[in-house]
Scaffold this active site. Sequence first.
Site, short mmCIF file in Angstrom:
data_model
loop_
_atom_site.label_atom_id
_atom_site.label_comp_id
_atom_site.label_asym_id
_atom_site.label_seq_id
_atom_site.Cartn_x
_atom_site.Cartn_y
_atom_site.Cartn_z
N HIS A 90 0.86 -1.19 0.00
CA HIS A 90 0.00 0.00 0.00
C HIS A 90 0.89 1.23 0.00
O HIS A 90 1.85 1.32 0.77
CB HIS A 90 -0.90 0.02 1.25
CG HIS A 90 -1.69 1.29 1.36
ND1 HIS A 90 -2.86 1.48 0.65
CD2 HIS A 90 -1.46 2.43 2.04
CE1 HIS A 90 -3.32 2.69 0.91
NE2 HIS A 90 -2.49 3.29 1.74
N ASP A 169 -15.61 2.74 7.77
CA ASP A 169 -14.68 3.71 7.18
C ASP A 169 -15.41 4.62 6.17
O ASP A 169 -15.11 5.80 6.05
CB ASP A 169 -13.51 3.02 6.49
CG ASP A 169 -12.51 4.03 5.97
OD1 ASP A 169 -11.97 4.80 6.79
OD2 ASP A 169 -12.28 4.09 4.75
N ARG A 176 -14.93 12.82 8.15
CA ARG A 176 -13.63 13.47 8.36
C ARG A 176 -13.35 14.49 7.28
O ARG A 176 -12.82 15.58 7.53
CB ARG A 176 -12.51 12.41 8.40
CG ARG A 176 -12.50 11.61 9.70
CD ARG A 176 -11.61 10.39 9.57
NE ARG A 176 -10.25 10.73 9.27
CZ ARG A 176 -9.41 9.95 8.58
NH1 ARG A 176 -9.81 8.76 8.14
NH2 ARG A 176 -8.19 10.33 8.34
N SER A 191 -8.00 3.98 9.27
CA SER A 191 -8.74 4.00 8.01
C SER A 191 -8.03 3.13 6.95
O SER A 191 -8.65 2.29 6.30
CB SER A 191 -8.86 5.46 7.53
OG SER A 191 -9.32 5.52 6.22
N LYS A 195 -9.00 -1.38 6.00
CA LYS A 195 -9.34 -1.87 4.65
C LYS A 195 -8.34 -2.94 4.20
O LYS A 195 -8.70 -3.93 3.58
CB LYS A 195 -9.38 -0.70 3.67
CG LYS A 195 -10.59 0.20 3.90
CD LYS A 195 -10.57 1.45 3.07
CE LYS A 195 -9.66 2.49 3.62
NZ LYS A 195 -9.78 3.85 3.14
N1 URA Z 1 -6.40 7.12 2.77
C1 URA Z 1 -7.35 6.45 3.46
O1 URA Z 1 -7.86 5.44 3.02
N2 URA Z 1 -7.71 6.96 4.68
C2 URA Z 1 -7.17 8.07 5.20
O2 URA Z 1 -7.53 8.44 6.30
C3 URA Z 1 -6.19 8.75 4.46
C4 URA Z 1 -5.81 8.24 3.23
#
Ligand code: URA
Length: 458
Positions: A90, A169, A176, A191, A195
Amino acid sequence: MSSSAPAPLHIVDLIRKKRDGSALDAREIGLLVAGAANGSIPLEQLSAWLMAAWLRGLSLAETQALTLAMRDSGEKFSPARLGKVAVDKHSTGGVGDKTSFLVAPLAAACGLAVPMISGRALGHTGGTLDKLEAIPGFRTALTLSEFETVLAKCGASIVSQTPKLVPADRVLYALRDRTATVESPGLICASILSKKLAAGLDALVLDVKTGSGAFLRKREDAEYLAALMVATAEAAGTRTVALMTDMGQPLGRMAGNWIELIEAVELLRGQRPTASEDLRELSLILAGWMIHLGGKVATPEMGRQFAEAALADGSALRVFFEMVAAQGGDVSVFDDIDAFHKPGASQVVEAWQGGFVAEMDTTALGWAVQRLGAGREKAGEPVDPHAGIEFHARRGARVEAGQPLATLYATHAEMLAEPVELIRKAIAIQKESPQPVPLVSRIFTRAAADAYLKDAVR
Ligand code: URA
């Protein structure tokens, strides 16, 4: 009620507790996350808690509890039936970052499963899904069962998040965005990792960008996030490493959608354009770590050698094409990859003076790519598959006045003027050769992350 039953929790008390600087426990965080996912907590209370968390910060234990509760808030993918170790990479996002198209097939060609759930372009950074969708027919919205079928066949699959995966999320991230609470290390960590961990990964390689194009501009913030993510993912049972890598210039020479695939496939075909060397190098390093953490070899350096072999013998290229075909993509467009590039308009930007290409404002370059039509300002907007920028001179290159610096590709000629100006302002040409910047500046293994967090003042 028996005397040992836990006291009922009231959301307003959890907001007050965080507001006053105390840490919530896992049960309290679980209640907030469940309420976010099922809609039982009003948005104003969630927003108030997010702001309290942003202002007070989250402890390591709170961050870990939040990550796990979010991971478990919806359906999850289980790669167990694939019979392979599942690994992923990632990146915190950048300009021209197309390493996914290289590392996923490289790791899969070395016997690992790569279930990659990716994102779209937003703001100045590009999105893996938009790039793949430049391939006619390519489907990114697979069901979890289709995802498993592609993984079983090809070893790698790159898809979008399903609506049922980590629903907490979806709610919290949108809030957010609207309440100025995005930039919080604990909230970002939970966050991103919720995932990734919902994909059932055994191992994860994080590419945390630093420099002028990075999501977190301050180096110490990026380091703290890297260490926090490693410690949190490791605590959840996923072997994890974070590499801090340079985003002080676009990665490789292409930034856009289809043109990024051109560059990735050139490298998978064994070509080595000089201006793509940083992309090739970083992809091999990241893949080397994936292969190492996936248990195939004893060290990341040996992993890199495996990745080089998979590049040299064409096996990674085969995996990539198999994956494209399995997800509905028309592989024949790669027969004449340059001929398929059909921008509406183009313009060359030339060096306005002689000297060395020095500092680049990579965020501004990312905005230029977006304004050409390759990215989007608001979620849901369409993107142009053929828009983007090809950079002819990398940082440190010596250029003469009039030499091409970049070629811009846009949907319409009227879209070129603003990006041309952005580029002229974003690239500095100076007399002195700039100091070289390492591609990988720091590596956080689990031990390094634990040591860093012990000393970090937050
Ligand atoms: N990418 C995400 O998936 N979440 C965040 O909070 C910031 C970047």
